[in-house]
Design a protein around this motif. Sequence first.
Motif, mmCIF file in Angstrom:
data_model
loop_
_atom_site.group_PDB
_atom_site.id
_atom_site.type_symbol
_atom_site.label_atom_id
_atom_site.label_comp_id
_atom_site.label_asym_id
_atom_site.label_seq_id
_atom_site.Cartn_x
_atom_site.Cartn_y
_atom_site.Cartn_z
ATOM 1 N N LEU A 55 0.827 -1.207 0.000
ATOM 2 C CA LEU A 55 0.000 0.000 0.000
ATOM 3 C C LEU A 55 0.862 1.257 0.000
ATOM 4 C CD1 LEU A 55 -2.675 1.518 0.194
ATOM 5 C CD2 LEU A 55 -2.595 1.173 2.671
ATOM 6 N N VAL A 56 1.868 1.280 0.847
ATOM 7 C CA VAL A 56 2.748 2.454 0.910
ATOM 8 C C VAL A 56 3.477 2.648 -0.424
ATOM 9 C CG1 VAL A 56 4.827 3.383 2.015
ATOM 10 C CG2 VAL A 56 3.001 2.400 3.406
ATOM 11 N N LEU A 57 3.980 1.558 -0.994
ATOM 12 C CA LEU A 57 4.668 1.659 -2.284
ATOM 13 C C LEU A 57 3.715 2.054 -3.407
ATOM 14 C CD1 LEU A 57 7.075 -1.418 -2.072
ATOM 15 C CD2 LEU A 57 7.671 1.009 -1.885
ATOM 16 N N SER A 58 2.460 1.625 -3.323
ATOM 17 C CA SER A 58 1.494 1.960 -4.378
ATOM 18 C C SER A 58 1.190 3.457 -4.411
ATOM 19 C CB SER A 58 0.196 1.163 -4.192
ATOM 20 O OG SER A 58 -0.618 1.744 -3.199
ATOM 21 N N LEU A 59 1.399 4.135 -3.304
ATOM 22 C CA LEU A 59 1.150 5.576 -3.267
ATOM 23 C C LEU A 59 2.159 6.357 -4.106
ATOM 24 C CD1 LEU A 59 0.170 6.010 0.469
ATOM 25 C CD2 LEU A 59 -1.328 6.129 -1.524
ATOM 26 N N ALA A 60 3.254 5.733 -4.486
ATOM 27 C CA ALA A 60 4.226 6.398 -5.357
ATOM 28 C C ALA A 60 3.616 6.674 -6.728
ATOM 29 C CB ALA A 60 5.482 5.545 -5.503
ATOM 30 N N GLY A 61 2.699 5.823 -7.178
ATOM 31 C CA GLY A 61 2.045 6.039 -8.470
ATOM 32 C C GLY A 61 1.279 7.337 -8.518
ATOM 33 N N PRO A 62 0.309 7.552 -7.632
ATOM 34 C CA PRO A 62 -0.432 8.809 -7.663
ATOM 35 C C PRO A 62 0.448 10.032 -7.390
ATOM 36 C CG PRO A 62 -1.576 7.229 -6.276
ATOM 37 C CD PRO A 62 -0.275 6.615 -6.688
ATOM 38 N N LEU A 63 1.426 9.875 -6.524
ATOM 39 C CA LEU A 63 2.268 11.024 -6.195
ATOM 40 C C LEU A 63 3.150 11.432 -7.370
ATOM 41 C CD1 LEU A 63 3.258 10.120 -2.528
ATOM 42 C CD2 LEU A 63 1.497 11.713 -3.324
ATOM 43 N N GLY A 64 3.460 10.491 -8.251
ATOM 44 C CA GLY A 64 4.328 10.807 -9.382
ATOM 45 C C GLY A 64 3.604 11.009 -10.694
ATOM 46 N N ASN A 65 2.354 10.529 -10.815
ATOM 47 C CA ASN A 65 1.672 10.573 -12.103
ATOM 48 C C ASN A 65 0.509 11.543 -12.174
ATOM 49 O OD1 ASN A 65 3.362 8.630 -13.175
ATOM 50 N ND2 ASN A 65 2.068 6.951 -12.507
ATOM 51 N N GLY A 66 0.096 12.095 -11.063
ATOM 52 C CA GLY A 66 -1.037 13.017 -11.072
ATOM 53 C C GLY A 66 -0.656 14.316 -11.739
ATOM 54 N N VAL A 67 -1.506 14.801 -12.651
ATOM 55 C CA VAL A 67 -1.228 16.044 -13.352
ATOM 56 C C VAL A 67 -1.530 17.236 -12.450
ATOM 57 C CG1 VAL A 67 -1.879 17.450 -15.351
ATOM 58 C CG2 VAL A 67 -1.638 14.982 -15.596
ATOM 59 N N HIS A 68 -2.604 17.164 -11.700
ATOM 60 C CA HIS A 68 -3.014 18.248 -10.799
ATOM 61 C C HIS A 68 -2.993 17.739 -9.359
ATOM 62 C CE1 HIS A 68 -4.292 20.364 -14.354
ATOM 63 N NE2 HIS A 68 -5.095 19.358 -14.682
ATOM 64 N N THR A 69 -2.952 18.665 -8.434
ATOM 65 C CA THR A 69 -2.966 18.303 -7.017
ATOM 66 C C THR A 69 -4.248 17.564 -6.659
ATOM 67 O OG1 THR A 69 -1.622 20.246 -6.527
ATOM 68 C CG2 THR A 69 -2.759 19.208 -4.675
ATOM 69 N N ALA A 70 -5.372 18.007 -7.212
ATOM 70 C CA ALA A 70 -6.644 17.342 -6.931
ATOM 71 C C ALA A 70 -6.628 15.904 -7.426
ATOM 72 C CB ALA A 70 -7.791 18.112 -7.585
ATOM 73 N N THR A 71 -6.025 15.678 -8.586
ATOM 74 C CA THR A 71 -5.911 14.317 -9.121
ATOM 75 C C THR A 71 -5.054 13.463 -8.206
ATOM 76 O OG1 THR A 71 -6.162 15.094 -11.399
ATOM 77 C CG2 THR A 71 -5.123 12.945 -11.085
ATOM 78 N N THR A 72 -3.949 14.013 -7.755
ATOM 79 C CA THR A 72 -3.058 13.277 -6.861
ATOM 80 C C THR A 72 -3.784 12.885 -5.583
ATOM 81 O OG1 THR A 72 -1.144 14.455 -7.746
ATOM 82 C CG2 THR A 72 -0.868 13.402 -5.599
#
Length: 162
Positions: free
Chosen positions: A121-138
Amino acid sequence: MRQRAATATLFRMTTNKPDHLSTAATPTQADHSPVRRTYGPRALAVLGATAAALAVWSVAVPLAGMELTVRMNGVTQPVEPGPVMTASLLAGLAGWALLAALERFGRRPRRTWTVIAVLVLVLSLAGPLGNGVHTATTIALAGMHLAVGAVLIPALRRSARH
């Protein structure tokens, strides 16, 4: 007290009841009962995790009007409900499979699975933190990951055999 135990033993020895007529479960029934007891709760955990991810998506996109987009391999694309459902379903099934393997081959399957699940779960959070275009998306994507983990980890942990 000793006399009661001796009488009970003597009674069992003299009843001549064949083993196949005893009230104990047969080996095949005993072998399958743990599977039946865990199948339902685990299936509900996987479906619940999928529903949780879709609930976060539903709040973010249709209700709040956010446009969830991610950047993958230089291409920006929208986050649709189909991939959200597929990813959360696959994550749940993978967690279930890992738990089943640990129960069969590992020592302390509940603890081992929980540690691995929290790390994933902790490692999976790297995806949204690195791939989100906007802060809201992240934030929305991280919320989906956390929602799946919040359902799967306690539910599958609870269903684990000791």
